[in-house]
Each structure stands twice: as structure tokens, then as C-alpha cells.
Design an enzyme around this catalytic site. Structure first.
Site, mmCIF file in Angstrom:
data_model
loop_
_atom_site.group_PDB
_atom_site.id
_atom_site.type_symbol
_atom_site.label_atom_id
_atom_site.label_comp_id
_atom_site.label_asym_id
_atom_site.label_seq_id
_atom_site.Cartn_x
_atom_site.Cartn_y
_atom_site.Cartn_z
ATOM 1 N N GLY A 66 11.301 -14.977 -41.848
ATOM 2 C CA GLY A 66 10.341 -14.116 -42.532
ATOM 3 C C GLY A 66 10.636 -12.637 -42.391
ATOM 4 C CD GLU A 135 9.184 23.413 -40.297
ATOM 5 O OE1 GLU A 135 10.133 24.208 -40.077
ATOM 6 O OE2 GLU A 135 8.956 22.439 -39.591
ATOM 7 C CB ALA A 206 2.748 28.714 -30.655
ATOM 8 C CG ASP A 208 11.655 28.039 -33.926
ATOM 9 O OD1 ASP A 208 12.317 28.041 -32.866
ATOM 10 O OD2 ASP A 208 11.553 27.045 -34.656
ATOM 11 C CD1 TRP A 339 11.515 20.891 -31.725
ATOM 12 C CD2 TRP A 339 10.435 19.421 -33.029
ATOM 13 N NE1 TRP A 339 12.451 20.303 -32.536
ATOM 14 C CE2 TRP A 339 11.816 19.397 -33.348
ATOM 15 C CE3 TRP A 339 9.565 18.576 -33.717
ATOM 16 C CZ2 TRP A 339 12.337 18.566 -34.335
ATOM 17 C CZ3 TRP A 339 10.098 17.756 -34.692
ATOM 18 C CH2 TRP A 339 11.464 17.756 -35.000
#
Length: 389
Positions: A66, A135, A206, A208, A339
Site C-alpha cells: 500500500g 522574502e 531578528a 541578518d 534558524w
């Protein structure tokens, strides 16, 4: 408090970081990155079938009959079973795929295709919602289209929630979040209050704030000061009518380097090597040998510098992360986001930033534990089998 951690599908390759390596007990939300968008049809689709649904891990069989789900998405679902407070959202876009948003958001039919395909991914793979990482919308028109996309997504997720049986007698909604820039040049185009109607929380990126585009070295993730700061964004969002509890402060698990420089605020030449790309170092690889770490309490930022190699790197240290944890509490924000998962020091290390922040809040008891996640998805060809495992 919420603790939101991005987990990337490419981390299973060179980085050799897998779902099992996530600091599970310290997390309330995992954002799985990234799904892509077909700009011609509006379809949202998984960007790496092998990593997302096909790769076999320990315990996976090769001869099951399946339809079967494997890959990271199976592993994330099993995590949900083991920790019922954990929510897993699919993040759509990111820097690489963001150019595909604009034509889709501008067209009502393509938006409808976006919504139906994104909701189908939630249905099929046992997800708790969606995270939109565009972005960035470049002007007021794209920002207006972004609002329409959020409105349609909220409606699509709610329609699906209303079509399935309540959990323990309660109608449980699916989450919708966004990753938002902290630059006023980006969010000034948004009707923040209107967008907020459709969102469960905002993940403020918050970080870069400085990099290869900067003329001098600078903090990349400062709370105060500088041309861009986390605090200025937080204040603007609150002034726009956003409940502070819906603001999640993002923090980097990486450093940005500047070479041939005398230090902070000075000219530099080049960015040097990195862990996976030039000028970007995994936090767990820092500080580099011979470098000394410094804390800038005024701006709530930190960095390292080696006067011999003349390499200056901006990143969060444990002492800086502790101050940011205090800032989150003082401002009554909703929590923290990072991140990305593969770059932190392990939980066994005193330098683990996720653990540092949670401990500064008072430990695991400070974390959000309800409502429970959803495990039953009656429209999925895969999930019932996993639920019955």
C-alpha cells in the site's frame, strides 16, 4: 512560552542532522523548511521527495504493501505521537523559492490552487499548519496580495478543520504563521493589523541585519541600536495593534564573518570561509581558534574577534541569548524562534542556545504544553497506518 525551531530538509545530507537530533523536550513548534511553489499553476509542492517522504530510517520496512510515508515527514509525525504538545508546520518559500510567490498571490485562481494544494499537504502528511516565508513582498501592491493570500489560507485551513471530527469535543484549528522581516523598509508596506487577523503568531527574523552588503562590520542580530534592530520592529508591531504574545523573537544559530578588519564598526575586506558557504559559520563551530568572545550589553549583541587573523564574527553567545530571553519576558512576547536546528550546539553542551533560553525562562515548565497536537487525519492515505503503529 513558545519555542519555534526551523528544521531544513537538506540538513540530512552533508550536515548529517536528522529529526532524531532535534532537542525535542525544549520545543513547542518545528517549522519544516521548505516547500516550493509553481509560479505558473500556484501549486505548493514538496521540494525534495527523497528527504521529505522517501528516505528510510531505522525501523522503516522496504516491503510494506500500500501507500506508505517515510522520510522526514514520517519521523516528524512519530515525534508528534511521542510529544503531544509538539506542533509541526510546513514552511513554504524561504529565500530560494520566494520569487515564486508574487505571480501566484496576484491571481485569484492561482491563489485558490495555492490554498488547496497547501491544505492537501497538511491533510496528507499529518501537519498542524503552515508557515509562509515570503522574502519579501517588494512594494505595497505585493504586500496587499500577501494579505489576500493569508486571508484565503486562513479560510482554507478553517474549512478543513470544520470538515473533520472535533478532538475531544473541541474544534481544533490549524495554525498559520509567517516569517517576517524586522526591516521597516519591508513591513511598512503591510497592513499589519489586517494580516494579524489571519495569523496565530509572527516569527520575527531578528537576524541578518548586517553582512556582505554592509560597508563596515556590524551586529547581525542586535536587539537595540543600528539601522535595523529587533526592538524597533517589536515596538512598531505593537503600535500597529499586534498583541505582544503573538510576536516570536527570532535568533540566529549561525555567525556572519568579516575579514581583514580592525573590529566592530570598521572597514573590512571579504568575509572569508564558512561552514557551508562563505562568510556563514555554524554557531557550534564558534568561536574560531584564537578568537575571543565579547558581549555588547548596550545593544544586546555579541561577537568574537581574533586580532591576529583579523576575523570578526557576529553571532549569539550563551550570555547574549540569556539577555534576549530576559528581553522576551520583559516585553511579554510569545517566545523564541531559531534558524536553523542543525547549527546549534548539542543539548549536552552548556553552549546550547535553545536550552540556554529555556533555562533562563525557568526551565521546561515555562513552555506551552496545550492544546495537544492532532494525530488523526481521516483524509490521509498515510497517517492511519502511522497512527496505529
Amino acid at each position: 512560552m513558545k519555542t519555534v525551531l526551523y528544521f531544513t530538509n537538506w540538513s540530512i545530507y552533508g550536515r548529517q542532522f536528522h529529526v532524531k537530533d532535534l532537542p525535542l523536550e525544549y520545543l513547542t513548534h518545528v517549522l519544516y523548511a521548505f516547500a516550493n511553489i509553481n509560479p505558473n499553476t500556484g501549486e505548493v509542492y514538496l521540494s525534495d521527495a527523497y528527504a521529505d517522504t522517501d528516505m528510510h530510517f531505522d525501523g522503516d520496512l522496504w516491503d510494506e504493501p500500500g501507500k506508505n510515508l517515510y522520510g522526514n515527514l514520517k519521523q516528524l509525525y512519530l515525534l508528534k505521537k511521542s510529544r503531544r504538545s509538539l506542533k509541526v508546520l510546513l514552511s513554504i518559500g524561504g529565500w530560494t523559492f520566494s520569487s515564486n510567490f508574487a505571480p501566484v498571490a496576484a491571481n485569484s485562481q492561482l491563489r485558490a490552487n495555492f490554498v488547496s494544494s497547501a491544505v492537501n499537504l497538511v491533510k496528507n502528511f499529518g501537519l498542524d499548519g503552515l508557515d509562509i516565508d515570503w522574502e519579501y513582498p517588494k512594494d505595497s501592491q505585493e504586500s496587499a496580495n500577501f494579505l489576500l493570500l493569508l486571508k484565503d489560507l486562513r479560510s482554507g485551513l478553517d474549512d478543513y478543520a470544520n470538515s473533520i471530527s472535533p478532538l475531544n469535543g473541541l474544534r481544533r484549528k490549524f495554525l498559520l504563521t509567517v516569517a517576517s522581516s524586522c526591516s521597516n523598509e519591508v513591513y511598512k508596506n503591510f497592513n499589519l493589523r489586517e494580516c494579524d487577523k489571519y495569523l496565530d503568531f509572527w516569527n520575527l527574523m531578528a537576524y541578518d541585519f548586517s553582512g556582505t552588503w554592509s560597508s563596515v562590520t556590524g551586529h547581525q542580530a542586535n536587539i537595540f541600536g543600528g539601522e535595523v534592530s529587533a526592538d524597533s520592529a517589536v515596538r512598531d508591531f505593537i503600535l500597529a495593534g499586534i498583541n505582544p504574545e503573538k510576536l516570536i523573537l527570532g535568533m540566529p544559530l549561525y555567525g556572519r564573518s568579516f575579514t581583514n578588519t580592525g573590529g566592530f564598526g570598521q572597514k573590512y575586506k571579504g568575509v572569508g570561509r564558512g561552514s557551508w558557504e562563505e562568510g556563514i559559520w555554524d554557531y557550534k563551530a564558534l568561536p574560531l581558534k584564537g578568537s575571543i568572545e565579547y558581549l555588547d550589553k548596550k545593544h544586546i549583541a555579541s561577537y568574537s574577534y581574533n586580532p591576529s587573523s583579523r576575523i570578526w564574527i557576529s553571532y549569539d553567545t550563551p550570555s547574549c541569548a540569556s539577555l534576549k530571553a530576559e528581553y522576551i519576558q520583559n516585553k511579554k512576547l510569545g517566545g523564541a524562534m531559531w534558524w536553523d536546528a542543525s547549527s546549534d550546539s548539542p543539548l549536552s553542551s552548556s553552549r546550547c542556545l535553545v536550552k540556554t533560553v529555556v533555562h533562563n525562562w525557568g526551565g521546561l515548565e515555562s513552555l506551552e504544553t496545550s492544546p495537544e497536537n492532532r494525530l488523526i487525519y481521516p483524509d490521509s492515505p498515510y497517517i492511519k497506518k502511522l497512527y496505529d503503529l
